[in-house]
Design an enzyme around this catalytic site. Structure first.
Site, PDB file in Angstrom:
ATOM      1  N   ASP A  20       0.962  -1.385  -0.038  1.00 47.23           N
ATOM      2  CA  ASP A  20       0.323  -0.142   0.316  1.00 47.23           C
ATOM      3  C   ASP A  20       0.679   1.147   0.082  1.00 47.23           C
ATOM      4  OD1 ASP A  20      -2.459   1.585   0.546  1.00 47.23           O
ATOM      5  OD2 ASP A  20      -1.452   2.417   2.706  1.00 47.23           O
ATOM      6  N   GLU A  63       1.116  -0.285  -5.738  1.00 50.44           N
ATOM      7  CA  GLU A  63       0.296   0.332  -5.237  1.00 50.44           C
ATOM      8  C   GLU A  63       1.145   2.158  -5.435  1.00 50.44           C
ATOM      9  OE1 GLU A  63      -3.042   2.658  -3.894  1.00 50.44           O
ATOM     10  OE2 GLU A  63      -1.689   3.063  -2.275  1.00 50.44           O
TER      11      GLU A  63
HETATM   12  C1  GLC Z   1      -3.832   3.595  -0.466  1.00 51.89           C
HETATM   13  C2  GLC Z   1      -5.384   2.744  -0.191  1.00 51.89           C
HETATM   14  C3  GLC Z   1      -6.656   4.205   0.345  1.00 51.89           C
HETATM   15  C4  GLC Z   1      -5.900   4.430   1.398  1.00 51.89           C
HETATM   16  C5  GLC Z   1      -4.292   4.895   1.057  1.00 51.89           C
HETATM   17  C6  GLC Z   1      -3.283   5.030   2.875  1.00 51.89           C
HETATM   18  O1  GLC Z   1      -3.646   4.277  -1.044  1.00 51.89           O
HETATM   19  O2  GLC Z   1      -5.918   2.780  -1.456  1.00 51.89           O
HETATM   20  O3  GLC Z   1      -7.674   3.496   0.351  1.00 51.89           O
HETATM   21  O4  GLC Z   1      -6.624   5.468   1.945  1.00 51.89           O
HETATM   22  O5  GLC Z   1      -3.241   4.025   0.985  1.00 51.89           O
HETATM   23  O6  GLC Z   1      -2.874   3.972   3.714  1.00 51.89           O
END
Ligand code: GLC
Length: 645
Positions: A259, A301
């Site tokens: 993430d 991500e």
């Molecule tokens: C990522 C997740 C999102 C979250 C963020 C903070 O971008 O996809 O949903 O708010 O991380 O952890």
């Protein structure tokens, strides 16, 4: 030395030099490095035999995930099936949906009201008690493996929740734990950061720091105030987080979604995004995975522009992530829906198609997050389209404010200063299904489409037509997504056309975060209708099923097939070609509500429309409004298997 120890040692030796080099360069701490290596060994010993067999299989076939049969679905466990056990009871539905990869949205311990959809983890080794236990997770992953379904989970490594044990100790004044975060006595240093660090949630959580009155300190909180950024300059943080990663891997997880990865290293006077040390950390994580649990894939991500995303694949010799999200293509897709102009999308696909075929992207129409309008504004500017006004147009369009729009949804984090805002909505609602269904349901009682179907017979032909058109757009977008190279992932519910869920507004913990509009509970009543093609869920499900099966059965959809775009001489029609070992397919996608002709001229043979089975010429093709074709070139009798184009 026993055999399994040998396996570990071989893997370890393969990576030791580089791993040690990177670690010592970053941390200069031999003792901590030795601890890391010992602990990796322990996690290897603890890994169960089935997983070790999977490790060997996947090591022998490192391209195992680059086939044409991968189809993902993402969901929150509670929304989908209540609990982990519930998910296990729904595996048949997932199989029926052709899904062989499930992304379980964050399910680790978190505190309600301070959870950010589970992305504020209070304990990396405990499942939220309402959802089940670690044993349930292990049971589920084993059951999935029996059915050849891969399981993905989030590894939220940028921050912990303020309810994490470390955060609690830090708040109480323990220096050792304060050093695992970014603590400041006054605002002098935070202010310097604020000069260069952009905001992630400018409206719902402005600023990058939070004042803790009890501790009399400021703490860095890039996301929500209750998500405290971890300090990866501290080797204790890196080591412990790697142990958490390996602990979770040993529960049978196949894909670890890292993430918010670009954010994990902070440096004064920078944007604190994509710093070189982030790549060092991801590279080390990749090696640690390859040593202890090589069956694992890393999915990064990186929600940024393409030139920032691609470096996270690393290089051939020094790979980092196995897979990354195709985020710009996703955003550009919706731009195309709103403008009926495929030119920017074509250009974006050309960029992706030119990348090495070893790169695997996750393709999606939408996920649990908002859609940010990260488009190539340089190109749009040449057409006289300005960034700010275009974002405004897109947001107006998808809220349904402009004439030609049938979309429904809500803005997210509208920033009054920059005029920026992102967008939230389900695929079906953004395609116009919600509007059509609501208008059909004259009494306005039922949103699920079933009701609407019964009303279709009663009358409003215009609305029924609007519904059909919206369904066509929805299906066409999926068919187009399946045509891209990589792995398609569907957000659960989209396969049956689920609509926006406005009930989050009644929950005080969720009301401020419009992303919940597209994170509604799975509508199992509607899912019960998938075999009835007179219903909305049935229509969508069956049409998707058709294209999913084609994708799974045709080698031209292999991840390393040649993929290119073809000019159609119609602004609204996109054409994608794919070629793999003598097989060729042409995809045509009409992004407008009018019937169109694609002025392509593929005269290299006859083609078959793979949906209807009809023979067709791939030249001057008429395509109905929001329609699509998958045209497969017939191989000449006794024909090639490896000819060139
Ligand atoms: C990522 C997740 C999102 C979250 C963020 C903070 O971008 O996809 O949903 O708010 O991380 O952890």
């Amino acid at each position: 030395m026993d055999k399994s120890r040998n396996v570990f040692e071989t893997r370890f030796d393969r990576h030791l030099d580089e791993l040690k080099w990177l670690y010592i360069e970053l941390y200069g701490n031999d003792a901590m490095f030795a601890e890391l290596c010992d602990t990796m060994r322990c996690f290897y010993e603890e890994r169960n035999e089935d997983l070790k067999i999977l490790d060997l299989e996947r090591e022998a076939q490192p391209n195992w995930y680059k086939k044409n049969d991968m189809l993902g679905m993402m969901f929150y466990i509670d929304n989908f099936a209540g609990t982990l056990k519930g998910v296990e009871s729904k595996l048949d539905y997932l199989e029926k949906s052709n899904v062989n990869y499930i992304h379980l949205m964050p399910f680790l311990d978190t505190v309600e009201g301070r959870s950010d959809g589970g992305y504020a983890v209070a304990d990396f080794r405990r499942v939220q008690k309402e959802l089940g236990t670690m044993e349930d997770l292990e049971h589920l992953t084993a059951a999935c493996h029996e059915k050849k379904i891969n399981v993905c989970m989030d590894f939220v490594m940028n921050h912990t929740s303020e309810d994490h044990e470390w955060a609690k100790k830090a708040r109480q004044g323990d220096k050792e734990y304060q050093n695992r975060y970014f603590f400041f006595d006054d605002f002098t240093v935070p202010e310097i950061y604020e000069n260069t660090v952009p905001q992630v949630f400018p409206t719902t959580a402005p600023g990058n720091f939070t004042w803790l009155p009890d501790a009399q300190k400021h703490v860095m909180t890039t996301f929500y105030p209750y998500q405290w950024d971890l300090n990866y300059r501290n080797p204790r943080v890196f080591n412990e987080m790697m142990y958490n990663f390996l602990f979770l891997a040993n529960k049978g997880i196949d894909i670890i979604r890292i993430d918010a990865v670009p954010y994990i290293w902070k440096e004064l006077y920078t944007s604190c995004r994509n710093l070189p040390q982030v790549h060092t950390i991801v590279r080390m994580m990749r090696m640690i995975g390859e040593i202890v649990c090589p069956a694992i894939l890393l999915l990064g991500e990186v929600v940024m522009e393409p030139e920032k995303v691609v470096p996270y694949f690393g290089t051939v010799e020094k790979p980092e992530c196995h897979m990354l999200y195709n985020v710009t293509t996703m955003a550009t897709t919706w731009h195309t829906v709103a403008t009926r102009d495929v030119r920017l999308l074509k250009q974006q696909l050309d960029i992706v198609n030119r990348l090495p075929k070893t790169y695997v992207f996750l393709n999606y129409l939408r996920c649990h997050d908002d859609i940010g309008w990260g488009l190539d504004y340089g190109t749009l500017m040449q057409e006289g389209i300005g960034e700010r006004s275009h974002k405004q147009y897109l947001n107006d369009y998808f809220q349904g404010y402009t004439g030609a729009s049938n979309s429904r949804g809500e803005l997210y984090n509208a920033d009054p200063l920059t005029g920026d805002a992102r967008f939230c909505g389900t695929t079906a609602s953004m395609c116009g299904i919600e509007k059509a269904v609501c208008e059909l349901a004259v009494s306005g009682t039922d949103r699920d489409g079933t009701e609407a179907e019964t009303i279709v017979g009663n009358g409003d032909a215009g609305c029924a037509q609007a519904l059909e058109r919206a369904i066509r757009l929805d299906v066409m977008l999926h068919a187009y997504m399946f045509m891209q190279s990589g792995i398609p992932v569907i957000y659960s519910g989209d396969e049956i056309g689920q609509l926006n869920d406005y009930s989050y507004k009644e929950n005080p913990h969720k009301a401020a975060d419009s992303r919940y509009i597209h994170r509604g509970a799975m509508d199992w009543k509607a899912a019960g209708q998938v075999d009835d093609v007179t219903t909305v869920p049935g229509k969508i499900f069956n049409q998707l099923d058709r294209v999913e099966k084609i994708r799974k059965n045709e080698r031209v959809f292999m991840a390393d097939a040649d993929t290119w775009t073809i000019d159609t001489w119609d602004k609204s029609v996109l054409c994608i070609g794919r070629y793999y070992k003598g097989e060729k397919i042409i995809g045509l996608f009409n992004f407008s509500e009018y019937d169109k002709t694609a002025w392509i001229n593929e005269t290299d043979g006859t083609y078959t429309d793979m949906i209807s089975g009809r023979p067709m010429q791939a030249s001057g093709v008429n395509i109905p409004a929001y329609g699509f074709y998958y045209l497969k070139k017939e191989n000449e009798p006794g024909g090639d298997s490896d000819e060139t184009l």
